[in-house]
Structures are given as C-alpha cells and as structure tokens.
Design a protein around this motif. Structure first.
Motif, short mmCIF file in Angstrom:
data_model
loop_
_atom_site.label_atom_id
_atom_site.label_comp_id
_atom_site.label_asym_id
_atom_site.label_seq_id
_atom_site.Cartn_x
_atom_site.Cartn_y
_atom_site.Cartn_z
N VAL A 59 0.83 -1.21 0.00
CA VAL A 59 0.00 0.00 0.00
C VAL A 59 0.87 1.26 0.00
O VAL A 59 0.76 2.08 -0.90
N LEU A 60 1.73 1.36 0.98
CA LEU A 60 2.49 2.61 1.10
C LEU A 60 3.35 2.94 -0.12
O LEU A 60 3.45 4.11 -0.49
N PRO A 61 3.93 1.94 -0.78
CA PRO A 61 4.71 2.29 -1.98
C PRO A 61 3.85 2.92 -3.08
O PRO A 61 4.37 3.53 -4.00
N LYS A 62 2.53 2.77 -2.97
CA LYS A 62 1.62 3.37 -3.96
C LYS A 62 1.49 4.87 -3.74
O LYS A 62 0.96 5.56 -4.60
N VAL A 63 1.88 5.32 -2.57
CA VAL A 63 1.75 6.75 -2.30
C VAL A 63 2.56 7.49 -3.35
O VAL A 63 3.75 7.27 -3.51
N GLY A 64 1.86 8.31 -4.11
CA GLY A 64 2.46 8.90 -5.29
C GLY A 64 3.53 9.92 -4.98
O GLY A 64 3.76 10.28 -3.83
N ASN A 68 0.64 12.93 -2.83
CA ASN A 68 -0.70 13.42 -3.13
C ASN A 68 -1.82 12.59 -2.55
O ASN A 68 -2.86 13.11 -2.19
N ASP A 69 -1.60 11.29 -2.47
CA ASP A 69 -2.67 10.43 -2.00
C ASP A 69 -2.40 9.86 -0.62
O ASP A 69 -2.97 8.87 -0.22
N LEU A 70 -1.51 10.52 0.09
CA LEU A 70 -1.15 10.05 1.42
C LEU A 70 -2.39 9.95 2.31
O LEU A 70 -2.54 9.01 3.08
N GLY B 315 -7.76 11.65 12.68
CA GLY B 315 -7.09 11.69 11.38
C GLY B 315 -6.17 12.88 11.26
O GLY B 315 -6.18 13.77 12.14
N GLY B 316 -5.40 12.93 10.19
CA GLY B 316 -4.40 13.99 10.05
C GLY B 316 -4.35 14.63 8.67
O GLY B 316 -3.39 15.32 8.34
N GLY B 317 -5.39 14.40 7.87
CA GLY B 317 -5.39 14.96 6.52
C GLY B 317 -6.15 16.27 6.44
O GLY B 317 -6.61 16.81 7.45
N MET B 346 1.73 14.60 9.30
CA MET B 346 0.34 14.73 8.89
C MET B 346 0.26 14.98 7.38
O MET B 346 1.01 15.79 6.86
N PRO B 347 -0.68 14.33 6.72
CA PRO B 347 -0.81 14.57 5.28
C PRO B 347 -1.43 15.94 4.94
O PRO B 347 -1.37 16.36 3.79
N ALA B 348 -1.97 16.63 5.90
CA ALA B 348 -2.65 17.90 5.61
C ALA B 348 -1.65 18.95 5.11
O ALA B 348 -0.45 18.86 5.37
N ARG B 349 -2.18 19.95 4.42
CA ARG B 349 -1.35 21.07 3.99
C ARG B 349 -0.78 21.76 5.23
O ARG B 349 -1.47 21.95 6.23
N VAL B 350 0.48 22.16 5.11
CA VAL B 350 1.15 22.78 6.24
C VAL B 350 0.41 24.04 6.71
O VAL B 350 0.27 24.29 7.90
N GLU B 351 -0.11 24.81 5.75
CA GLU B 351 -0.79 26.05 6.10
C GLU B 351 -2.05 25.77 6.94
O GLU B 351 -2.36 26.53 7.86
N GLU B 352 -2.75 24.68 6.63
CA GLU B 352 -3.97 24.36 7.39
C GLU B 352 -3.61 24.00 8.83
O GLU B 352 -4.33 24.34 9.76
#
Ligand SMILES: Cc1cc2nc3c(=O)[nH]c(=O)nc-3n(C[C@H](O)[C@H](O)[C@H](O)COP(=O)(O)OP(=O)(O)OC[C@H]3O[C@@H](n4cnc5c(N)ncnc54)[C@H](O)[C@@H]3O)c2cc1C
Ligand SMILES: Cc1cc2nc3c(=O)[nH]c(=O)nc-3n(C[C@H](O)[C@H](O)[C@H](O)COP(=O)(O)O)c2cc1C
Lengths: 329, 493
Positions: A59-64, A68-70, B315-317, B346-352
């Motif tokens: 799964v994780l290697p799919k993270v583009g 973007n899709d994290l 969550g963290g997005g 966290m996957p979220a934008r840094v600014e957020e």
C-alpha cells in the motif's frame, strides 16, 4: 472404550486437535480433517504482522510522488484488517455449517491495540473458542522479560473482558522462569495453555553465505520439551495444558496424556502423512488403552506427571551428570 | 504532458522577459523577503466562515514576483502536476500584466483560483523552487501569486468565455461535477461536443462545495467557474445518481457516445473499533456535507448537527483539519485532532495545520482511539485512546506508529468525527460487471489515455487515484478529454 476428553472445557471425541496451520485455512480441508477423526481444529491464524506487512509492502509504496494520495492510504491498514476479518468471519461461518467438531479461531497478534476488540467479532461469527498466539519476539533485546510477560497478561485480560467463549494462549518456551509464568498465565482466566509454539527457524547456506529458511516441520524428538514441562506444570496450573510441537505418533500422544495434557495439537505429522493419519493415531491410542485395560482417557491422564511420581527430582534434572559419564555409546 | 525545454527556452528569451530580468540583479531579488499573506485574526475568524487568507495586494504581488529569478531551468514546473508555466505567469505579474498572467495559468489549469487556495504547494512547486533547493530560503510564494492572478481576473469582470467549436452533435455524459468532471466538461465543450454533467447532489462542484469549507474556499469562487461552463453550453443535471436514477447503459441507450466517470471517492471509511456506531460519531464526509450543503449548523433545519462542546476528530489529513476547524467555528470548547503519527507526518497542507494551531485546535498526536463509550441514551461520552511511539521507518519513509503498552487513557467527548479516509462509491462499478477495478475499488485505467476496460468509459480524479488533490483531478479531466476526443474521432471514421 472411548477417547472422549475436553478441549478448553468443550467435550471432544479425540484428544488430537489439529493445530493452526495451512491445513486449517479452508473449509474443504477442515471437513476432511473432521471426517478423519480430529477432536477439534484451530484455524490458521490471522496475523497482525501480515496486515502490517501488506500495508507497508503493497500500500504505502503506492503513495504517489509529492504525497498526493497520502491521506487516502494513511489509514488503509484498517481497511485491510477489515477485509481480512470479513474473510475470516465467513470462513468460520462456513466451517461451522459443515463440521460438528469445535472450531477454534486463532489470532496472532503483536500488540495490545485494537486487535483485542476483534476477538468479539470472531466469537460472533461462531467460533467455539479462541487461541491467542501473542507474538512478542523473544528476540526483542530492548524489552525486559518482565515487560514482555506483563504485556501477555494485559492482552489476555483485555480479551477475556470482551468474549465469553474459552480462550487459549499458545506460548513459546522462551521465558526466564517458564514454570512460574505458566502458573501465572493459568490464573489469568485462560481455559488452556498450549505448550509450545514452534517458531519459524533460520539456517545458513555456507556456500553462498546466505540466510535461508530452516526446517519447517518439527523433528521426531521435539516432543521431549513439551513432555517435560507438561509433566512439571500439570498439577500446578489452573487450566488445561495442551501439548504441541513434535507430536508425531500415537505413542507421543499417550506420553503427553500421561504427563497430564488434556489434549495435543498436531501439525507437522499431518503435513507429512496426510489427514487420514489422524485415524491411525486415534486407533493407536485405542490399541494401547485396550492393552493396558484403560476405558477412558481420564483413567490414565496425568499418571506420570511430576506430582504423582516417586522421584519427582528426575523431572528437573537438567545436567547430564552421572548419566552422561555412565553412558557408554 | 511533459513540458518541452525548447519551448520554455523560447518563451524565456522573449524580449519582455529579457528586459525584465535585466532590471534587477539576482542578488537584489534574493534579498527580498517572502511576502506575508494577510490573514483574519484567529479570534475573529473562528466566529464565522470568513475566508482566512485575504489575498495579496497588487503591490505585494508585484514585489513577490520580483523574487522569482526566472531560472533558465525552472525546476518549479516539474513540481506542478499539470506543469503550469510558472515563471511566465509570475513574470507577467511582475510587469503588471495580471490578466495575461491569468491566461498563462488557464493554459494548463482550469481552476487556478481554487488551486491557488488549496494545492499543497509546499510539497509541489514551492518544494522545487530554486530558493528551496539551492538557497535554503523560503520559496517564491507561487501559490499566493497564482491565487492573486486568478482572483484578479475573476474580479475584473473580464473573464473570457472560451470559444466553442461548431457543434458536433455528439452527446457525452459526465458522472460527477467535482474538479475532474468540470474540467472534462469544459474541454469537451470547447471541442464542440454536447456535454451533460450528472451530479448526485443538488449542488455542482463536488468536494469543492460539499467538502472544503467556505473559510478556505468560498463557494463564490467555484460558482464563477461553473457559470462560465454554463455559458459555454454545458448542461447540468443535479440530484441525478448514475447507477440509480439511470444506469450508464440507460444513458447509452439514450444516445450518449462517451462517458467520463469523475465520481470521486465519497464513501467514508471507519476504523471499526467498538462503539463506533454510537450517536454523535460520524464520518467527516457526513459532517462536512451536512454543514456545507444542508445548513445543518443551523438549529432550525431538518438535519441539525449537534455542535459539540468536546469534539474529537480522528485523522491527520485536510479533511480532518477542515472538520476540526469547522467544529471550532460551531462553538466547540475543545476541538481536538487525534492522530496516530507525529504532527510533522500529517498529510494535511502545512498552512492548514498552522491556521488550526492559531485557532486553538488541540493536537493530540501519537495517540489512537481504541474504543468509545456512551451514556444511557447511546450518545458517545468518552473515548479510550492509546499512546503511540514511532518505530522503524516503513517503505514510505514514515516511521510506523507502535502502541505503547498500558498507556490508554480516557477523553471526554460528545462528538467524534472520523476522518480516516474514504473509498470510491461502488454504485457505478456494481452496475458494470465488465469494468475492471483495482484492489482499492478504484477504476483501473490506462495511465496515458485514462480509458477504462470498457472503451467508451474514461475516468479520472479520485475515482481513479483513490484520494488525491484538486489539481490532479483537474489534470485528469483535461487528459481524458483529449483522449476521448481522439477515441470518438477514430470510431466515427
Ligand atoms: C474535506 C476535504 C478537503 C480537501 N482539501 C484539499 C486541499 O486542500 N487541496 C487539494 O488539492 N485537495 C483537497 N481535497 C481533495 C480534493 O478535493 C479531491 O481530490 C478532488 O475534489 C477530487 O475531485 P473529483 O472530481 O475526482 O471528485 P469529487 O470532487 O469528489 O466530485 C465527485 C462528484 O461526483 C458525484 N457523484 C458520485 N457518484 C455519483 C453518481 N453515481 N452519480 C452522479 N454523481 C455522482 C459526487 O456527488 C461529487 O459531487 C480535499 C478533500 C476533502 C474531502
Ligand atoms: C506450515 C505451518 C503453518 C503454521 N501456521 C501457524 C499459524 O498460522 N498459527 C500458529 O499459531 N501456528 C502455526 N504453525 C505452528 C503449528 O500450529 C504448531 O504449533 C507447530 O508446527 C508445532 O507443532 P508440530 O510439531 O505438530 O508441527 C504452523 C506450522 C506449520 C508447519
């Protein structure tokens, strides 16, 4: 004469239980094992580790690029767990429909996290019992033995809170004071302790200087370790003891029962000889019983455990001492 | 869609750019400090849905544009998923040709006013800026400048309606009106197709409307773009669920020749831990949709949402950040993020994340929920969380969170928003047995053509990528339009 006994308190018609392995991963082969006289079966384990690996490898290697899709994959391990659980639940339900022997689910977990709550789901799917294979690597050199033992008990206590079916725990022999730990485990509320799990082993290929897989199956003499510990712990434990590792013949089964085991688990022997070998093992026990005049398993179970022995110290002898110097071969 | 270096070079050698470069020495440019975005004071902004970032003034924008060195090898472009000609638009800002700058953006990006607001620039263009890579300084504020140019165009009242080719009389259906669908619609309309967008909800815009809140992306910004599409002749059918109201086969029978699926990923995922179905626990999807589209924050509506006092968002997005900041705006006393990894991961934008911190959001990192407890009415009142520590790095390079034994503790909560990801809705694939899907339930497409296993169905955006970004969804819409056009021309030969 019969071979009736109990497994985790549940009445079974043979003391031979098929341990958790590939043979117990499909309804088809489980039906065959049941038809050949297995007392009960322990399903192939759900591995927490496998889920983590699947997540990390696939799964994780799919993270583009640029992550973007994290967000999509961040918690995908929960999705995988869910899928695995669903499959397992339907396996339990299928098997329960087709056989009348107890079906024990097995979880192989490494942590005391949300796994605990899944036990309930396996119960709801119809499992008659649960076997827990707690996978605290005995090789984790950062953890003290006390911490490891504590986490076993903590996991067990949390699971027992959640379920009403009997719980067994399968352990390795790698504990500092095994006897004391088995005793403590037996007081934690488990219905049985399986002695012992056999770890996947490694070997070296000295020509290529590579690590390779060691023997997958147990050897003929491997039963000796569980034999001793079951004899020693039999009357000191508060729950059933189940022998596992190296039980290859009906003689081995008889020895374990004499030591005080309530039942045995068999895996390697069935891989080598096929499921019909169960019939042979069961009739081997019966032949021995009739030659001895025993009608039931209870009438000889534990006859040779340490507590009933004339010379209990012999069970605890660990050095060869005189025996070794007398040994002429 | 790789940018041609010769083309970039040619552009860069245009006289106006050469002159502009010579007006300032590089040293003078690099000595300038990065512009600061005007933001509404946190204490004030949490009282309403006012947009947090107020945009740049013309002078600020020009100053910031001067920082850009107009590099011979513009690495920033490689950081942009749709390869916007970044130096060209920035240099147009520097020479105050703002409409021209917007035009450059529109060559590759349909929704620059949106992307300037929501792209994770710090991971994309700005991460590849010369300042970041070589000077170890703050990058040129490419995102702010993009937003500036796009807003300028929107406010100028001079937004051009793109020219539309003569009608071909070929009907094309689009499923979903998110950025992928909207972009695809515009591109196909320009080529002369008869374009119909089918949208399940009553609003057009997809996540841009029902997901991303007003304080980050005002609806009016999206509406301007939708209006242009309408003027171009795109038909919109709302409250139309493809797979339910009518299937793709039904539409095919009605004469549609090509389909673009841009239905996004709107099916919430849960953790499936005990107690997750108690009242007061909902997915971020439901939470945000109800508030953004159904006015659920208003106690007098049919679908009120309890504005909790103690709100935990798991969550963290971006979705988690949007939910927790929305909770704060609805009056939560404690609005908490509970995330199992560290804040840096966290996957979220840094600014957020920065804005959330300013607004008083509590970050409970390295913690994971285990179980929820309810009161006698079945409403959640507490949650058990377990502390995590970071183990070995996994293959993504992030360190795996491992539970700390015996570290569980309780937190009082009355609302929990679960924001641990979404999956594509199975409605469309379930009516098309021949449609190939991936393990993630996304539609499998050819990487270049975005064509699915059913030749007349193309797809893009989150339904293909799982979850991605607005700009990628948009890029897909564009790419798919070019290849569907090709496909249709070939079959009608
Ligand atoms: C809360 C939130 C915050 C986000 N923040 C950011 C951000 O800051 N930056 C960023 O780049 N990305 C962000 N994203 C991600 C981004 O919004 C998505 O990647 C993008 O919107 C995907 O576009 P899409 O066109 O594929 O789908 P969507 O925008 O999801 O649109 C799909 C549309 O299809 C409709 N639909 C679905 N099924 C059917 C059907 N059967 N029939 C008819 N219509 C149907 C849906 O109702 C929806 O309107 C965020 C997402 C969310 C949820
Ligand atoms: C191929 C194979 C697969 C196994 N899979 C599992 C498993 O999934 N879970 C488990 O707890 N034990 C597993 N085991 C261990 C067995 O259940 C058993 O404890 C061990 O093999 C010792 O018993 P034996 O000597 O009868 O083989 C496996 C063993 C083998 C050989």
């Amino acid at each position: 004469m019969n071979l009736n006994t109990t497994y985790l308190g549940i009445p079974v018609k043979s003391p031979i239980i098929v341990g958790s392995c590939g043979l117990t991963s499909t309804a088809e082969s489980i039906i065959e094992l049941a038809n050949n006289g297995a007392g009960a079966i322990v399903l192939k384990s759900i591995f927490e580790e496998e889920i983590i690996l699947d997540f990390e490898k696939n799964v994780l290697p799919k993270v583009g690029p640029m992550d973007n899709d994290l967000e999509f994959f961040d918690y995908y391990d929960y999705q995988i767990k869910d899928e695995v659980l669903h499959k397992y639940q339907s396996l339990i339900a299928d098997v329960k429909k087709s056989v009348d022997i107890p079906v024990i689910a097995s979880i192989n977990c490494i942590s005391n996290g949300e796994w605990v709550s899944y036990a309930k789901k396996l119960e709801e799917a119809g499992a008659d019992g649960l076997e827990l294979n707690i996978f605290k690597l005995p090789f984790d050199i950062k953890k003290s033995s006390e911490e490891i033992e504590h986490s076993y008990i903590a996991i067990i206590e949390r699971i027992i809170e959640k379920i009403s079916i009997p719980l067994a725990v399968k352990i390795s022999p790698y504990f500092t004071n095994l006897g004391e730990f088995v005793k403590r485990l037996s007081l934690s509320g488990v219905a049985g302790i399986v002695l012992f799990n056999r770890y996947y082993s490694i070997d070296f290929d000295i020509n290529n200087e590579e690590v390779i897989s060691g023997g997958v199956f147990s050897g003929d003499k491997d039963y000796e370790m569980p034999l001793r510990w079951i004899s020693i712990m039999n009357q000191k434990s508060n729950c059933e003891l189940i022998a596992s590792t190296g039980v290859h013949t009906s003689d081995n089964v008889i020895k374990m029962l004499l030591a005080g085991a309530g039942s045995v688990q068999v895996v390697s022997a069935l891989y080598k000889e096929g499921s019909s070998y169960l019939k042979k093992m069961n009739s081997g026990i019966k032949e021995w019983m009739s030659s001895k005049g025993y009608e039931t398993i209870d009438s000889f179970k534990g006859n040779m455990s340490q507590t009933t022995a004339d010379k209990p110290e012999i069970y605890e002898r660990v050095q060869f001492m005189r025996y070794f110097s007398d040994h002429k071969h | 869609m790789s940018v041609n270096p010769d083309y970039l070079k040619e552009e860069r050698e245009q006289e106006w750019r050469v002159v502009l470069r010579s007006q300032k020495k590089n040293k003078e440019r690099t000595d300038l400090v990065r512009v600061h975005m005007t933001e509404v004071d946190p204490k004030i902004r949490v009282q309403s849905n006012i947009e947090v970032n107020q945009g740049l003034s013309e002078d600020d924008a020009v100053n910031e544009a001067q920082r850009c060195l107009d590099c011979p090898n513009p690495t920033c472009i490689t950081g942009c998923p749709v390869e916007i000609n970044i130096p060209k638009f920035i240099k147009n800002i520097e020479r105050r040709e703002f409409l021209e700058a917007a035009k450059v953006l529109k060559q590759t990006s349909t929704l620059p006013a949106v992307c300037g607001r929501v792209c994770p620039q710090e991971k994309q263009c700005e991460a590849q800026c010369f300042y970041t890579l070589k000077l170890k300084k703050e990058p040129v504020a490419i995102g702010y400048l993009e937003r500036f140019a796009a807003d300028y165009e929107q406010k100028s009242g001079k937004m051009a309606v793109p020219e539309v080719a003569p009608a071909k009389g070929i009907k094309i259906a689009i499923i979903g009106s998110g950025p992928a669908g909207l972009t695809f619609a515009g591109e196909m309309c320009k080529r002369g197709y008869d374009v119909w967008v089918f949208e399940a909800l009553h609003e057009i815009g997809g996540v841009l409307k029902y997901g991303i809140p007003e304080f980050r992306l005002p609806n009016s910004i999206v509406d301007v773009e939708i209006d242009i599409l309408k003027k171009m002749g795109v038909h919109f059918e709302t409250n139309f669920v493809v797979g339910k109201t009518a299937t793709i086969d039904d539409l095919k029978d009605e004469g549609f020749k090509g389909f673009f699926v841009g239905s996004g990923a709107g099916l919430p995922r849960f953790m499936n831990i005990p107690g997750e179905n108690y009242i007061g626990i909902l997915s971020s999807n439901e939470y945000l949709t109800r508030i953004n589209l159904m006015d659920a924050a208003n106690p007098n509506t049919d679908t009120p949402i309890i504005s909790g006092k103690n709100v935990a968002v798991i969550g963290g997005g971006n979705t988690a950040m949007d939910s927790v900041r929305t909770a704060k705006r609805l009056g939560a006393e404690r609005a908490m993020i509970i995330y199992r990894r560290s804040i840096e991961e966290m996957p979220a934008r840094v600014e957020e994340i920065k804005h959330a911190q300013e607004e008083g959001i509590e970050f409970i990192n390295l913690a994971n929920p285990l179980e929820y407890y309810a009161d006698e009415k079945g409403r959640v009142k507490q949650m058990k969380v377990q502390r995590m520590e970071l183990g070995e790095p996994d293959s993504s390079g992030r360190r795996r969170p491992v539970p700390v034994e015996g570290s569980e503790y309780l937190i009082d909560v009355d609302t929990v928003v679960v924001s641990v990801g979404v999956s594509p809705n199975p409605l469309i694939p379930s009516s098309l047995p021949d449609l190939k899907m991936t393990r993630w339930q996304t539609i499998e497409v050819d990487d270049d053509k975005l064509q699915s296993s059913i030749p007349y169905i193309f797809a893009g955006g989150d339904i293909v990528r799982g979850g991605a970004t607005v700009i990628l969804a948009m890029g897909d819409g564009r790419k798919a339009a070019a290849s569907m056009d090709n496909y249709i021309q070939n079959i009608s030969k």
